[in-house]
Each structure stands twice: as C-alpha cells, then as structure tokens.
Design an enzyme around this catalytic site. Structure first.
Site: not given
Ligand code: PGA
Length: 250
Positions: A9-11, A94, A96, A166, A172, A212, A234
């Site tokens: 997931n590149w966000k 997600h 976010e 998650e 993150g 993470s 990330g």
């Molecule tokens: P992260 O994000 O690996 O940077 O913690 C995971 C995600 O939000 O899908």
C-alpha cells in the site's frame, strides 16, 4: 491450503513517473514469487504501474473508491472508473480513511458491498487503536468491525474478501505486533467468520497482518497459522518489498 498474499500500500507516495521507475526496478523480483502479489499505488499512478506489470500476474489495485457509480461526488472515484482501466482490487476501510477522513463502519460496509457487487477483490482493513488495546477491549472491537462490514454479505461473496488486520498503533510507528499478538487477533477474526458463515469459509478466507511489517519480521508473522501474508506500507515503497514477497521461500 491458503496461498500467501503480499500487498504493498503506497499511500500518498510517488508520482506516476516515480512509480513507473520503482515498479520497473522491482518487477522481475515480485513477478516470480510463490505468492499472490498486489500493488496499491495512488490513483494517478494506476495506469503507469498497470502498464509496467501487464505481462505479469501481479495485481494492481486502488487504495479507495466511492459507493456510487457516478454523479455529484466531488473528488471521488467509482468502481466503474477503476474497472475501465482494468483495476479490479481495492483497499477498503484502511484506518487512515477511518480516522483522518472519518469513514464510518456503515460507509466501510457500503463500500465492501459495492466492490463485491462489481466483482472486485476487496482488501478489508480492521484494527484497534492504542487506547482500545490498552483497555483490553480490542478483540470485541475488531470482531464488531468485521461483523458490521460483512453484514448481508453472502457466503459465496465472503470468501472473495481479503481481510487485513492492522493495529493502528503499529502502522508507520516501527512498533510491530509480535507474532503471538497478531496471531491471536487473526485467529479470532477467523472464528468470527466461522460463526457468521461456516468452517469452510473460515478456512478459505485470507487474513493478512499489516503494521510496520518489514523484511526483518515478515517471515515470523507470515508463518503464524492464521496469518496468510501482509499489507505492507513503508517497506512496500522500497526494494525491500521484493525480499518480503520471497521471505518464506528461504
Ligand atoms: P506500515 O503501514 O507498514 O507503514 O506500518 C501499513 C499499512 O498502513 O497498510
């Protein structure tokens, strides 16, 4: 036997040009994997990334979509629009989206129904924040997110959903859940699916871990009995993603 799934997931990272260069770099490494690999670039880079990966089995998906097909929904993108450029997978709910953009359980549910009705593969995210974990209410919280998202989803559609657990406190932050912590929740999600549907559906549905996840911890996490792979943020933006995709082969 459930196949390993590894998704990046590149966000909100990478312009179409940067995305094209990066995906060219990792293409051969992710294309020959013994796993189903997904890449979720930002909307603007979907076409470029799909073009680069067109002769591989790697799937390219969107990070979000709206519940209507078209109309006065400024800033939104529909399933039909995604499918018109060959995009058939989408991340839904997600954390976010839930936290920053205030997406409710009802909206997540509506998006899941929409994606399934269009024949898309949804990656449905769930997970607790730090306070809910520290209050020890996380199991109930996550299972209620699952029940709400899957309400009215038929059994034949349910097994098409990929669930991603998650924990928000791990996203993150560099603070990864231990294999045991992640397994405990993924096993409980699988039991909820069994309660709602059947043992067969629970045995077949894919449940990923995200938060993470990196090359140093992926193998341990993906070796847990109820963890079928990962949703990587990330580390999915770096060449390290290739090693994560192959981590169980060594
Ligand atoms: P992260 O994000 O690996 O940077 O913690 C995971 C995600 O939000 O899908």
């Amino acid at each position: 036997m459930r196949k390993l799934i590894v998704a990046a997931n590149w966000k909100m990272n990478k312009t179409p040009e940067e995305a094209g260069i990066f995906v060219e770099e990792i293409k051969s490494g992710i294309a020959d994997a013994n796993a189903d690999v997904y890449v979720f670039p930002p909307f603007l880079a979907l076409q470029t990334v799909s073009d680069v990966l067109k002769d591989t089995d790697v799937k390219v998906g969107a990070q979000n979509m709206y519940i209507e097909d078209k109309g006065a929904y400024t800033g939104e993108i529909s399933a039909d629009m995604l499918q018109s450029i060959g995009i058939n997978s989408v991340i839904i709910g997600h954390s976010e989206r839930r936290q920053i953009f205030k997406e409710s359980d009802e909206m997540v549910h509506a998006k899941l129904i929409k994606a399934l009705s269009k024949g898309m593969t949804p990656i449905l995210c769930c997970g607790e924040d730090l306070e809910t974990r520290e209050n020890n209410k996380f199991m109930d919280f996550i299972n209620s997110q699952i029940k709400s998202a899957f309400a009215d989803v038929s059994e034949s559609d349910a097994c098409k959903v990929i669930i991603a657990y998650e924990p928000v406190w791990a996203i993150g932050t560099g603070k990864v859940a231990t294999g045991e912590q992640a397994e405990q929740v993924c096993a409980s999600i699988r039991s909820t699916i069994e309660e709602m549907y059947s043992k067969e559906t629970a045995d077949n549905i894919h449940i990923l871990y995200g938060g993470s996840c990196n090359v140093g911890n992926a193998k341990e996490l993906f070796s847990m009995p109820d963890i079928d792979g990962g949703l990587i943020g990330g580390a999915g933006l770096k060449p390290e993603f290739v090693d994560i995709v192959h981590c169980k082969e060594k």
